[in-house]
Scaffold this active site. Structure first.
Site, PDB file in Angstrom:
ATOM      1  N   ALA A 279       6.795   8.794  -1.496  1.00 19.65           N
ATOM      2  CA  ALA A 279       5.669   8.941  -0.556  1.00 19.65           C
ATOM      3  C   ALA A 279       4.394   9.332  -1.288  1.00 19.65           C
ATOM      4  O   ALA A 279       4.371  10.296  -2.050  1.00 19.65           O
ATOM      5  CB  ALA A 279       6.003   9.993   0.501  1.00 19.65           C
TER       6      ALA A 279
ATOM      7  N   LEU B 103      -3.543  -6.634  -4.962  1.00 19.98           N
ATOM      8  CA  LEU B 103      -4.021  -7.940  -5.431  1.00 19.98           C
ATOM      9  C   LEU B 103      -3.151  -9.127  -4.974  1.00 19.98           C
ATOM     10  O   LEU B 103      -3.663 -10.080  -4.377  1.00 19.98           O
ATOM     11  CB  LEU B 103      -4.133  -7.941  -6.964  1.00 19.98           C
ATOM     12  CG  LEU B 103      -4.642  -9.269  -7.539  1.00 19.98           C
ATOM     13  CD1 LEU B 103      -6.102  -9.511  -7.188  1.00 19.98           C
ATOM     14  CD2 LEU B 103      -4.451  -9.316  -9.059  1.00 19.98           C
TER      15      LEU B 103
ATOM     16  N   ALA C 216      -5.395  10.440 -11.074  1.00 19.80           N
ATOM     17  CA  ALA C 216      -5.500  11.885 -11.330  1.00 19.80           C
ATOM     18  C   ALA C 216      -4.541  12.650 -10.414  1.00 19.80           C
ATOM     19  O   ALA C 216      -3.892  13.615 -10.841  1.00 19.80           O
ATOM     20  CB  ALA C 216      -6.935  12.360 -11.109  1.00 19.80           C
TER      21      ALA C 216
ATOM     22  N   LYS D 265      -1.754  11.471  -9.110  1.00 23.94           N
ATOM     23  CA  LYS D 265      -0.375  11.211  -9.557  1.00 23.94           C
ATOM     24  C   LYS D 265      -0.083  12.009 -10.827  1.00 23.94           C
ATOM     25  O   LYS D 265       1.002  12.553 -10.999  1.00 23.94           O
ATOM     26  CB  LYS D 265      -0.146   9.709  -9.807  1.00 23.94           C
ATOM     27  CG  LYS D 265      -0.144   8.832  -8.573  1.00 23.94           C
ATOM     28  CD  LYS D 265       0.944   9.150  -7.562  1.00 23.94           C
ATOM     29  CE  LYS D 265       2.329   8.780  -8.026  1.00 23.94           C
ATOM     30  NZ  LYS D 265       3.344   8.953  -6.942  1.00 23.94           N
TER      31      LYS D 265
ATOM     32  N   ASP E 126       2.153   4.152 -14.337  1.00 21.42           N
ATOM     33  CA  ASP E 126       1.620   4.099 -15.714  1.00 21.42           C
ATOM     34  C   ASP E 126       0.119   4.417 -15.741  1.00 21.42           C
ATOM     35  O   ASP E 126      -0.451   4.654 -16.810  1.00 21.42           O
ATOM     36  CB  ASP E 126       1.884   2.726 -16.351  1.00 21.42           C
ATOM     37  CG  ASP E 126       1.250   1.555 -15.603  1.00 21.42           C
ATOM     38  OD1 ASP E 126       0.625   1.771 -14.540  1.00 21.42           O
ATOM     39  OD2 ASP E 126       1.375   0.404 -16.080  1.00 21.42           O
TER      40      ASP E 126
ATOM     41  N   GLU F 279      -0.215   8.329  -1.280  1.00 23.90           N
ATOM     42  CA  GLU F 279      -1.330   7.397  -1.083  1.00 23.90           C
ATOM     43  C   GLU F 279      -1.381   6.591  -2.379  1.00 23.90           C
ATOM     44  O   GLU F 279      -1.381   7.175  -3.472  1.00 23.90           O
ATOM     45  CB  GLU F 279      -2.631   8.159  -0.874  1.00 23.90           C
ATOM     46  CG  GLU F 279      -2.735   8.848   0.479  1.00 23.90           C
ATOM     47  CD  GLU F 279      -2.818   7.860   1.638  1.00 23.90           C
ATOM     48  OE1 GLU F 279      -3.294   6.726   1.443  1.00 23.90           O
ATOM     49  OE2 GLU F 279      -2.395   8.227   2.752  1.00 23.90           O
ATOM     50  N   SER F 280      -1.438   5.265  -2.272  1.00 22.65           N
ATOM     51  CA  SER F 280      -1.164   4.461  -3.465  1.00 22.65           C
ATOM     52  C   SER F 280      -2.267   3.484  -3.876  1.00 22.65           C
ATOM     53  O   SER F 280      -2.116   2.788  -4.876  1.00 22.65           O
ATOM     54  CB  SER F 280       0.138   3.674  -3.251  1.00 22.65           C
ATOM     55  OG  SER F 280      -0.061   2.698  -2.247  1.00 22.65           O
TER      56      SER F 280
ATOM     57  N   ASN G 142       3.883  -3.169  -9.447  1.00 25.00           N
ATOM     58  CA  ASN G 142       4.982  -3.895  -8.798  1.00 25.00           C
ATOM     59  C   ASN G 142       4.441  -5.044  -7.948  1.00 25.00           C
ATOM     60  O   ASN G 142       3.318  -4.956  -7.431  1.00 25.00           O
ATOM     61  CB  ASN G 142       5.723  -2.967  -7.840  1.00 25.00           C
ATOM     62  CG  ASN G 142       6.646  -1.976  -8.514  1.00 25.00           C
ATOM     63  OD1 ASN G 142       7.715  -1.682  -8.011  1.00 25.00           O
ATOM     64  ND2 ASN G 142       6.256  -1.453  -9.669  1.00 25.00           N
TER      65      ASN G 142
ATOM     66  N   ASP H  57       9.223   9.498   6.429  1.00 25.13           N
ATOM     67  CA  ASP H  57       7.940   8.827   6.237  1.00 25.13           C
ATOM     68  C   ASP H  57       7.050   9.178   7.420  1.00 25.13           C
ATOM     69  O   ASP H  57       7.512   9.175   8.566  1.00 25.13           O
ATOM     70  CB  ASP H  57       8.174   7.306   6.156  1.00 25.13           C
ATOM     71  CG  ASP H  57       6.991   6.557   5.573  1.00 25.13           C
ATOM     72  OD1 ASP H  57       5.876   6.708   6.123  1.00 25.13           O
ATOM     73  OD2 ASP H  57       7.169   5.816   4.593  1.00 25.13           O
TER      74      ASP H  57
END
Ligand code: NAD
Ligand code: TYD
Length: 361
Positions: free
Chosen positions: A84, A203, A165, A167, A137, A86-87, A193, A35
């Protein structure tokens, strides 16, 4: 002993996965966690495992070809679990390029390194080696409010945000490796998750943190966007089951049948916090729906995500075990019992953990 190379293991899902795997396999496996520690990587998430003989942390960027190749050269890696990335969608709207860099090019580097290490002279791959690419998803785009519409593994890709895009592009690369080289891989596309160790830009931890601090609770648009919430430990279990029981080259959707509108989530958190806090606790006084503030909508905001986890259930026997009512209570209790973790994250102190624990090793 089987050796796992986990990328992004200091993030939210990666650290929960590492905990899950050590709980399940204890000393039967070895885990190498690679990481680079972006803002989302937090080694405090792993302090319970960092002294294990069968755990190693390596600080490296998945885009750094030499560093990644070296890890494969020095270790006989049996499994790659590639988290790994950017999420965060909002960050991708502001700064898309780093999403392409890490999510697309970083995945290409990981695939190349694993292929190089695992490929035999005749173009087949060493027995038993497996790569699992963790995806989302969100690559499928957005559903409307029809409650009978779901994402299936066969749903065409239609990503809208720079995050999804990037992902989707990384998934396509994994598919290309499987199709072209018969590279031994799987893809999992998971829904939202929630659970311990999630960075409070997402959130649920953001709302818990703000509610406890008496701050505004920002709800985008009309608050009726729907997400399919999955307790993170159920996701960790699904990843392990797909790698051990799934058919190679297949994609499996992982979802919770736990669809909720964002506004329901926010109200549930307020209600649950009120139940959990003592009457004498000063934080209880300001807890009310008055904290909810509707704000401008996210650009390109996907309306609804919902997964039909039929394939993973039929082929592998995986089902979500934690229903939302129970999972959200466990999650709130965890943040409640770990206010230091939250304070270290919001103050930025967590970024000093690496220097304290690892710099002189
Ligand atoms: P996260 O942002 O909490 O963690 C990402 C981790 O990756 C961090 O530890 C970060 O330091 C590391 N990282 C980022 N760039 C790196 C790089 N260039 N080199 C090495 N490490 C790097 O993310 P998360 O929520 O744990 O998500 C993990 C994976 O699961 C991602 O691939 C994401 O797309 C996918 N996913 C997440 C969700 C969700 O609800 N969080 C749902 C479906 C799929
Ligand atoms: P998020 O946790 O960012 O996950 P994702 O965008 O990957 O689904 O957001 C979940 C939902 O909550 C999404 O519809 C956007 C909304 N949201 C808010 O309404 N307010 C907020 O402050 C955040 C961060 C998200």
């Amino acid at each position: 002993m089987r050796t796992y190379l986990v990328t992004g293991g200091a993030g939210f899902i990666g650290s929960n996965y590492i905990h899950y795997m050590f709980k399940k396999y204890d000393n039967e496996i070895r885990i190498i966690n690679v990481d680079v520690l972006t803002y989302a990587g937090n080694l405090e998430n792993l302090k319970d495992v960092e002294n294990r003989d069968n755990y190693t942390f390596i600080r490296a960027d998945i885009c750094d070809r030499d560093a990644i190749n070296k890890i494969f050269e020095e270790n006989d890696i049996d499994r790659v679990v590639h988290f790994a990335a950017e999420s965060h969608v909002d960050r991708s709207i502001v700064n898309p390029e780093v999403f392409v860099q890490t999510n697309v090019l970083g995945t290409a580097t990981m695939l190349n390194a694993a292929k190089k290490a695992w490929e035999l002279p005749d173009g087949t791959f060493k027995e038993g080696k497996k790569f699992l690419h963790v995806s989302t998803d969100e690559v499928y785009g957005s559903l409307d409010d029809d409650p009978n519409a779901f994402f299936y593994e066969t749903t065409p890709y239609s990503p809208h945000s720079p995050y999804s895009a990037s992902k989707a592009s990384s998934d396509m690369l994994v598919k290309a490796y499987m199709d072209t080289y018969k590279f031994p891989a799987n893809i999992t596309n998971c829904s939202n998750n929630y659970g311990p160790y999630q960075f409070p830009e997402k959130l649920i931890p953001l709302i818990i943190n703000n509610a406890l601090a008496g701050k505004d609770l920002p709800v985008y648009g009309d608050g009726k966007n729907v997400r399919d919430w999955l307790y993170v430990e159920d996701h960790a279990k699904a990843i392990d089951m797909v790698q051990e029981k799934g058919r190679l080259f297949e994609t499996y959707n992982v979802g919770g049948h736990n669809e909720k509108q964002n506004i329901e989530i926010v109200k549930t958190i307020i209600d649950t916090l009120k139940e959990v806090l003592d009457d004498s606790d000063p934080r209880k006084a300001h807890l009310s729906y008055d904290l909810i503030k509707y704000v401008s909508d996210r650009k390109g905001h996907d309306r609804r995500y919902a997964i039909a986890p039929d394939k993973i259930k039929a082929e592998i026997g995986w089902e979500p075990e934690t229903m939302f009512a129970e999972g959200i209570k466990k999650t709130i209790k965890w943040y409640f019992d770990n206010m230091d973790w939250m304070q270290n994250v919001t103050s930025g102190d967590y970024e000093k953990y690496y220097e304290k624990m690892y710099s002189n090793k």
